[in-house]
Design an enzyme around this catalytic site. Sequence first.
Site, short mmCIF file in Angstrom:
data_model
loop_
_atom_site.label_atom_id
_atom_site.label_comp_id
_atom_site.label_asym_id
_atom_site.label_seq_id
_atom_site.Cartn_x
_atom_site.Cartn_y
_atom_site.Cartn_z
N ARG A 18 0.81 -1.21 0.00
CA ARG A 18 0.00 0.00 0.00
C ARG A 18 0.84 1.26 0.00
O ARG A 18 1.91 1.30 0.62
CB ARG A 18 -0.91 0.02 1.23
CG ARG A 18 -1.97 -1.06 1.16
CD ARG A 18 -2.88 -1.05 2.34
NE ARG A 18 -2.14 -0.96 3.57
CZ ARG A 18 -2.63 -0.44 4.68
NH1 ARG A 18 -3.84 0.01 4.72
NH2 ARG A 18 -1.89 -0.41 5.77
N SER A 27 7.50 -5.02 7.03
CA SER A 27 7.11 -5.93 8.11
C SER A 27 7.82 -7.28 8.08
O SER A 27 7.20 -8.34 7.86
CB SER A 27 5.61 -6.11 8.10
OG SER A 27 5.03 -4.85 8.12
N ASP A 87 5.39 -3.30 11.05
CA ASP A 87 3.95 -3.00 11.14
C ASP A 87 3.45 -2.94 12.59
O ASP A 87 2.53 -2.18 12.91
CB ASP A 87 3.09 -3.97 10.31
CG ASP A 87 3.39 -5.44 10.57
OD1 ASP A 87 4.28 -5.75 11.38
OD2 ASP A 87 2.71 -6.30 9.95
C1 GLC Z 1 6.15 -11.67 10.39
C2 GLC Z 1 7.29 -10.68 10.30
C3 GLC Z 1 7.09 -9.54 11.28
C4 GLC Z 1 5.72 -8.93 11.09
C5 GLC Z 1 4.64 -9.99 11.18
C6 GLC Z 1 3.24 -9.44 10.96
O1 GLC Z 1 6.17 -12.31 11.61
O2 GLC Z 1 8.52 -11.32 10.55
O3 GLC Z 1 8.09 -8.56 11.12
O4 GLC Z 1 5.51 -7.93 12.04
O5 GLC Z 1 4.88 -11.00 10.24
O6 GLC Z 1 3.11 -8.86 9.71
#
Ligand code: GLC
Length: 495
Positions: A110, A179, A232
Amino acid sequence: MVMRKVVVGTAIACAAAVCATAALVVRHRMKSRGKWARALAILKEFEEKCETPIGKLRQVADAMTVEMHAGLASEGGSKLKMLISYVDNLPTGDEKGHFYALDLGGTNFRVIRVHLGGKDKGVTNPDVEEVSIPHHLMVGSSHELFDFIAETLAKFIHSEPEELHPPPGRQRELGFTFSFPVRQTSIASGTLIKWTKGFNIEDAVGEDVVEELNKSLEKVGLDMRVSALVNDTIGTLAGGRYYNQDVVAAVILGTGTNAAYVERAQAIPKWHGLLPKSGEMVINMEWGNFRSLHLPLTEYDQSLDADSLNPGEQIFEKLISGMYLGDIARRVLLRIAEEAEFFGDTVPPKLKIPFILRTPDMSAMHHDTSSDLKVVANKLRDILEISNTSLKMRKIVVGVCDIVATRGARLAAAGIFGILKKIGRDTVRVVEKEKSVVALDGALFEHYIEFRTSLEGALKELLGEDAAKSNVIEQANDGSGIGAAMLAASHSQYL
Ligand code: GLC
């Protein structure tokens, strides 16, 4: 005489045929009863292995707290990375101006622009563009992925009306929600430790993701500055705090799962930097990689892990998150099909395809309220090409979904309880009206109602009636992207 012989012969033949048919029917019934018993036995065994009574949840929460301490003590001290985010000040609500965010972390990507108007006006005019990431980019090369991101961002910027253009000499500023586990080197730089959630781009591991993005921004001629690089969970925490100063932690339950929380800087022995003015530091736990002997792992989880892109890693995530729940359920159904001929003499070929049963479809079956479980029948037919299922069979399918979702939800609750314990917020508040809020986001939590209800129930059980009044979880809608834009604002070069 001859006539009589024929008649008697026919009668004997008929009787024999009747007997044979009856025997066949009986054998068939016995066989199907045997199959049915086998199917139920597999289901029961699975259910028992997935049990998460309150005592087990407490053990999981305690193990989580122990690992949190270990991960904070030293780099590599635990499966929990407890990554330092360099966010020591969360948004206050005073932030002002136009800011951008890129949100990369699941199957969708996004681009966001928001206007922050300070305390009175809050967030206005969020403009969001969402595109799905083609699968080949998730497993290709670093520059292809970042070029794709930069091109999408460039299109977004080029379609902006003139009044949104920054004044001459001023750069647009961006919060980058990335993320995946990143070892941050500052608020706006950090190297990728490893990929998770089905991404696998080898040449990006160990690289600074902001530098990679900058290279691609340059290629498309975009003059933008990444002011904040965040996970995130951190974005969600920031977004949650913007609206509610009681937010102390954030949890993502989506394709993957993870949590972040506000820690006392002095409780982070591995932090050798200056003590932040706030005395606090936000920690990205990367709890997806948590594991403990207390986790109720089954043979299905073991085979899912062995077949995954990252065997041995992200074990907690593989029990809880949206990327995996559907596939655990598929594996159980496959075993029932193989060992109990549950869907007929042959195993339906589609049932053998990994990830064919996605969690949203599993959720739709789990929530089927029709008396004949029509949704289940349709999903089995459309996705797995299994038709002519009886109501009894469909009930078994719902049972499998229920076991898988309940276990995941209750374990997530144990994780949250572990964090609250670590920061001393798991008991009744001494200071009256003091609250601890955990901001939750992610499609799994938002859309899978049974999962969500089960999580909330387990957390209440763990906290007890009274403490549950002052420790609450709240849905944070779309926090991660907007939160990153807020952090870009609070780390603006123009402050
Ligand atoms: C995975 C990633 C992490 C993220 C999570 C949720 O665990 O390693 O960084 O926050 O997914 O998206």
